[in-house]
Scaffold this active site. Structure first.
Site, PDB file in Angstrom:
ATOM      1  N   ARG A   1      48.500  42.014  39.097  1.00  0.00           N
ATOM      2  CA  ARG A   1      47.092  42.119  39.510  1.00  0.00           C
ATOM      3  C   ARG A   1      46.430  43.067  38.522  1.00  0.00           C
ATOM      4  NH1 ARG A   1      44.721  42.936  45.528  1.00  0.00           N
ATOM      5  NH2 ARG A   1      45.111  40.701  45.390  1.00  0.00           N
TER       6      ARG A   1
ATOM      7  N   HIS B   1      41.755  34.190  41.212  1.00  0.00           N
ATOM      8  CA  HIS B   1      42.754  34.585  42.215  1.00  0.00           C
ATOM      9  C   HIS B   1      43.494  33.318  42.665  1.00  0.00           C
ATOM     10  CE1 HIS B   1      44.858  36.966  45.001  1.00  0.00           C
ATOM     11  NE2 HIS B   1      43.898  37.351  45.818  1.00  0.00           N
TER      12      HIS B   1
ATOM     13  N   GLN C   1      45.633  33.132  45.880  1.00  0.00           N
ATOM     14  CA  GLN C   1      44.798  33.014  47.078  1.00  0.00           C
ATOM     15  C   GLN C   1      44.357  31.555  47.253  1.00  0.00           C
ATOM     16  OE1 GLN C   1      43.772  35.531  49.390  1.00  0.00           O
ATOM     17  NE2 GLN C   1      43.234  33.677  50.480  1.00  0.00           N
TER      18      GLN C   1
ATOM     19  N   CYS D   1      39.262  35.342  52.363  1.00  0.00           N
ATOM     20  CA  CYS D   1      40.519  35.776  51.733  1.00  0.00           C
ATOM     21  C   CYS D   1      40.985  37.121  52.266  1.00  0.00           C
ATOM     22  CB  CYS D   1      40.341  35.843  50.222  1.00  0.00           C
ATOM     23  SG  CYS D   1      38.985  36.916  49.709  1.00  0.00           S
TER      24      CYS D   1
HETATM   25  N1   CP Z   1      43.372  38.389  49.749  1.00  0.00           N
HETATM   26  C1   CP Z   1      44.022  39.336  49.049  1.00  0.00           C
HETATM   27  O1   CP Z   1      44.366  39.163  47.887  1.00  0.00           O
HETATM   28  O2   CP Z   1      44.255  40.476  49.756  1.00  0.00           O
HETATM   29  P1   CP Z   1      44.865  41.823  49.145  1.00  0.00           P
HETATM   30  O3   CP Z   1      43.832  42.366  48.173  1.00  0.00           O
HETATM   31  O4   CP Z   1      45.088  42.712  50.320  1.00  0.00           O
HETATM   32  O5   CP Z   1      46.125  41.505  48.422  1.00  0.00           O
HETATM   33  N1  NVA Z   2      36.862  39.353  45.309  1.00  0.00           N
HETATM   34  C1  NVA Z   2      37.729  40.354  45.875  1.00  0.00           C
HETATM   35  C2  NVA Z   2      38.953  39.700  46.440  1.00  0.00           C
HETATM   36  C3  NVA Z   2      39.927  40.628  47.091  1.00  0.00           C
HETATM   37  C4  NVA Z   2      41.170  39.908  47.538  1.00  0.00           C
HETATM   38  C5  NVA Z   2      38.093  41.392  44.829  1.00  0.00           C
HETATM   39  O1  NVA Z   2      38.320  41.032  43.677  1.00  0.00           O
HETATM   40  O2  NVA Z   2      38.121  42.584  45.180  1.00  0.00           O
END
Ligand code: CP
Ligand code: NVA
Length: 300
Positions: free
Chosen positions: A95, A122, A125, A253
């Site tokens: 990430r 993502h 997701q 999400c």
């Molecule tokens: N939806 C998602 O990616 O959640 P987290 O940021 O908690 O991993």
């Molecule tokens: N769009 C959000 C998604 C978190 C899972 C972010 O990038 O913070």
């Protein structure tokens, strides 16, 4: 060496195969005795825990590493990090803030790289989202998915995944937060078109899935106030859900901010599938890893 940096790294046929593996609760233990490195430059609840449990279910050992410990391009180069980790781990999942870091990791070609969220996408997701929709509707062909809010990383990957499976994709959000022409070209390359609406109500009319995400993503915290203003007409509430199809479900999400992008009444109400969706992150992670580390590398 195949990696999974975005949904269009898979063909439609491969995406369907991965979804089948996600739905199969007992895949072979393809990670027996192997490690999976999980690198996080940003916080996570769902992604970290689902990847750890998926790795465990495949017989492997997850190794959680905070981004600060690796210090990409400060302590050592991204390429040297991957050359090291690939000696211990079958796969590196990360990430990151900057998507380019993932591309550089993949170019080392020593192990498959998985995108666990970047500034542009993502895909893990999106995979869980399409699994959730397939479980709900059986087939996405002709289903209408409306995304309300920020045309962000989550929406880009979701539009790609659901669109590749035949869903009609609609978007409603402030004009400054729509997808770029570059995003639209990339979607068009896999046959996906996004219909844009100025008003949430017009997009949601007759939709089978209504999806939203936070207005301010991780890393954009300095824009919170300006974003709250820009998005104030884009809260998913009960009256909006009422204009969707009678079988419509609500997805998010997570993490969610009740009272901003969604009301408590909707996210905690009968149309919400957010807890199935978050559980599906684990099934999606297991299916993707099982595929990527076996069939995905064949003929490479
Ligand atoms: N939806 C998602 O990616 O959640 P987290 O940021 O908690 O991993
Ligand atoms: N769009 C959000 C998604 C978190 C899972 C972010 O990038 O913070």
């Amino acid at each position: 060496m195949r990696s999974f940096l975005e949904v269009d790294d898979l063909t439609v046929k491969e995406l369907n195969r991965v979804i089948d593996l996600c739905i199969d609760a007992n895949p072979p233990k393809v990670l027996e005795g192997e490690g999976v490195a999980l690198v996080f430059q940003k916080p996570s609840n769902r992604t970290r825990n689902s990847m750890e449990m998926a790795t465990h279910q495949l017989g492997g050992h997850p190794v959680y590493i905070r981004g600060e410990e690796l210090g990409f391009d400060k302590r050592e180069s991204v390429e040297d990090v991957i050359s090291t980790l690939s000696g211990y781990d079958k796969c590196v999942a990360a990430r990151v803030f900057d998507h380019e870091i993932l591309e550089r990791m993949a170019q080392v070609e020593l192990c498959p790289i998985v995108n666990l969220l970047s500034d542009t996408g993502h895909p893990m997701q999106a995979l869980a989202d399409v699994v959730t929709m397939v479980k709900e509707f059986g087939d996405l062909n002709g289903k209408i998915l409306s995304f309300i809010g920020d045309g962000n990383n989550v929406f880009r990957s979701l539009a790609m995944g659901a669109g590749m499976l035949g869903a009609e994709i609609r978007f409603a959000g402030p004009s400054d937060y729509c997808l770029s022409d570059l995003d639209k070209d990339r979607l068009a390359a896999v046959g996906v078109e996004v219909d844009e609406f100025a008003f949430a109500q017009d997009a949601v009319e007759g939709s089978n899935v209504v999806y939203t995400d936070v207005w301010t993503s991780m890393g954009q915290e300095s824009e919170i106030e300006e974003r709250k203003k820009a998005f104030e007409a884009f809260t998913v509430d009960s009256s909006l859900m009422d204009s969707a199809s009678s079988d419509a479900v609500f997805l998010h999400c997570l993490p969610a901010h009740r009272g901003e992008e969604v009301t408590g009444e909707v996210i905690d109400g009968p149309k919400s599938r957010v807890w199935n969706q978050s559980e599906n992150r684990m099934h999606a992670a297991r299916g993707l890893l099982a595929w990527l580390l076996t069939e995905g590398q064949e003929n490479e």
